[in-house]
Design a protein around this motif. Sequence first.
Motif, PDB file in Angstrom:
ATOM      1  N   GLY A  76       0.813  -1.206   0.000  1.00 32.26           N
ATOM      2  CA  GLY A  76       0.000   0.000   0.000  1.00 32.26           C
ATOM      3  C   GLY A  76       0.846   1.256   0.000  1.00 32.26           C
ATOM      4  N   THR A  77       0.444   2.252  -0.785  1.00 33.43           N
ATOM      5  CA  THR A  77       1.121   3.548  -0.814  1.00 33.43           C
ATOM      6  C   THR A  77       0.055   4.645  -0.817  1.00 33.43           C
ATOM      7  OG1 THR A  77       1.217   4.152  -3.174  1.00 33.43           O
ATOM      8  CG2 THR A  77       2.730   2.435  -2.423  1.00 33.43           C
ATOM      9  N   VAL A  78       0.494   5.871  -0.624  1.00 30.25           N
ATOM     10  CA  VAL A  78      -0.447   6.997  -0.645  1.00 30.25           C
ATOM     11  C   VAL A  78      -0.963   7.263  -2.053  1.00 30.25           C
ATOM     12  CG1 VAL A  78       0.497   8.106   1.407  1.00 30.25           C
ATOM     13  CG2 VAL A  78       1.501   8.615  -0.831  1.00 30.25           C
ATOM     14  N   ARG A  79      -0.354   6.644  -3.059  1.00 27.04           N
ATOM     15  CA  ARG A  79      -0.804   6.817  -4.443  1.00 27.04           C
ATOM     16  C   ARG A  79      -1.577   5.611  -4.957  1.00 27.04           C
ATOM     17  NH1 ARG A  79       4.305   9.576  -7.689  1.00 27.04           N
ATOM     18  NH2 ARG A  79       4.666  11.319  -6.242  1.00 27.04           N
ATOM     19  N   GLY A  80      -1.806   4.646  -4.086  1.00 23.65           N
ATOM     20  CA  GLY A  80      -2.482   3.428  -4.507  1.00 23.65           C
ATOM     21  C   GLY A  80      -1.669   2.212  -4.111  1.00 23.65           C
ATOM     22  N   SER A  81      -2.128   1.038  -4.518  1.00 23.32           N
ATOM     23  CA  SER A  81      -1.476  -0.215  -4.129  1.00 23.32           C
ATOM     24  C   SER A  81      -0.732  -0.843  -5.308  1.00 23.32           C
ATOM     25  CB  SER A  81      -2.517  -1.201  -3.596  1.00 23.32           C
ATOM     26  OG  SER A  81      -3.139  -0.689  -2.432  1.00 23.32           O
ATOM     27  N   VAL A  82       0.309  -1.571  -4.961  1.00 26.38           N
ATOM     28  CA  VAL A  82       1.116  -2.287  -5.954  1.00 26.38           C
ATOM     29  C   VAL A  82       1.075  -3.767  -5.610  1.00 26.38           C
ATOM     30  CG1 VAL A  82       3.398  -2.581  -6.964  1.00 26.38           C
ATOM     31  CG2 VAL A  82       2.630  -0.295  -6.248  1.00 26.38           C
ATOM     32  N   ARG A  83       0.756  -4.614  -6.594  1.00 27.77           N
ATOM     33  CA  ARG A  83       0.790  -6.059  -6.408  1.00 27.77           C
ATOM     34  C   ARG A  83       2.112  -6.598  -6.935  1.00 27.77           C
ATOM     35  NH1 ARG A  83      -4.610  -5.022  -7.297  1.00 27.77           N
ATOM     36  NH2 ARG A  83      -6.063  -6.086  -5.861  1.00 27.77           N
TER      37      ARG A  83
END
Length: 306
Positions: A76-83
Amino acid sequence: MTTQPLYTAFSNETKEKFLFGGALGSVSYAAGSISAYQFVVGMLELALKNGLNLRTETLLTGLKRSETDPERWLVGTVRGSVRAERVILATNGYTAYLYPPARGIIVPLRGTVAAQRLGNGLPEQGLKTTYSFIYGNGYEYMIFRPVGSTFAGDLVIGGCSTKAPQVGLQEWGTTDDTSVDPQIGQYVRDSAAQYFGSQWGADHPDGRIRRQWTGIMGYSSQGFPLVGLVPHEEDLWIAASFQGLGMVLCFHTAEGLVTMMEDEDDVALNEWFPRAFRMLEDRLKHKFRGQLHEKSPVDLEDRSQL
């Protein structure tokens, strides 16, 4: 390639050779320093040309297994999530924030550094050697900006974390690098002039301090990095806890980690990569209780924020 032999000097020779009169003696050996900023920026430029997706000023907010795809991690990041199929924790002193089981295994320590203009008693271009000042339960390190660089001749000095009350206990467990402890900050500002004594001369007319700042390091109970597959986790890897020696340790550590990730963890790797650095399950049992070379008057394990 030739190497400089180890050289030992006693107090009088140390004062003459290194302009430092307060030492019992000194040891000199082949060493070096580089601009960490320029080196890292240069590597990033090469990596970007080869397809690296770099997101600056992007706070990570969490790490967990994806609920919709259990074989992937969700970052999770402040710009969205990365899988991602595989994740590397290269987060050093901040590791426990993303991976709570690391709490007490990797402990943050705030270090203090100052860039200083030289006194007029020292050579304007700076000195040719790097310095480490070792004493009792602490140390300082010092390097000089080389000729041709910005602010050439300036010295950069850091360490001093044991100079606050309770040998700097309040610097452990903090990840706030926006402030400087007043007592440690004052010691850093004064220490170089005190070490050189009369050799320092008068302060620069523009003032001694050009800039002072802090940074967060990561420490383990055994004094070694943790590198490899995180026990009991699938495809979660780590290279962290460099004990304040990241510039010395992290690059070959990264090489070793990638070798492990590419299923080439064999005899050839064991010939040069230290077993003590490996992220073995036994290392999760050892909580941090203080640096190995220090005697803390307070049990660090009692500090909940570690």
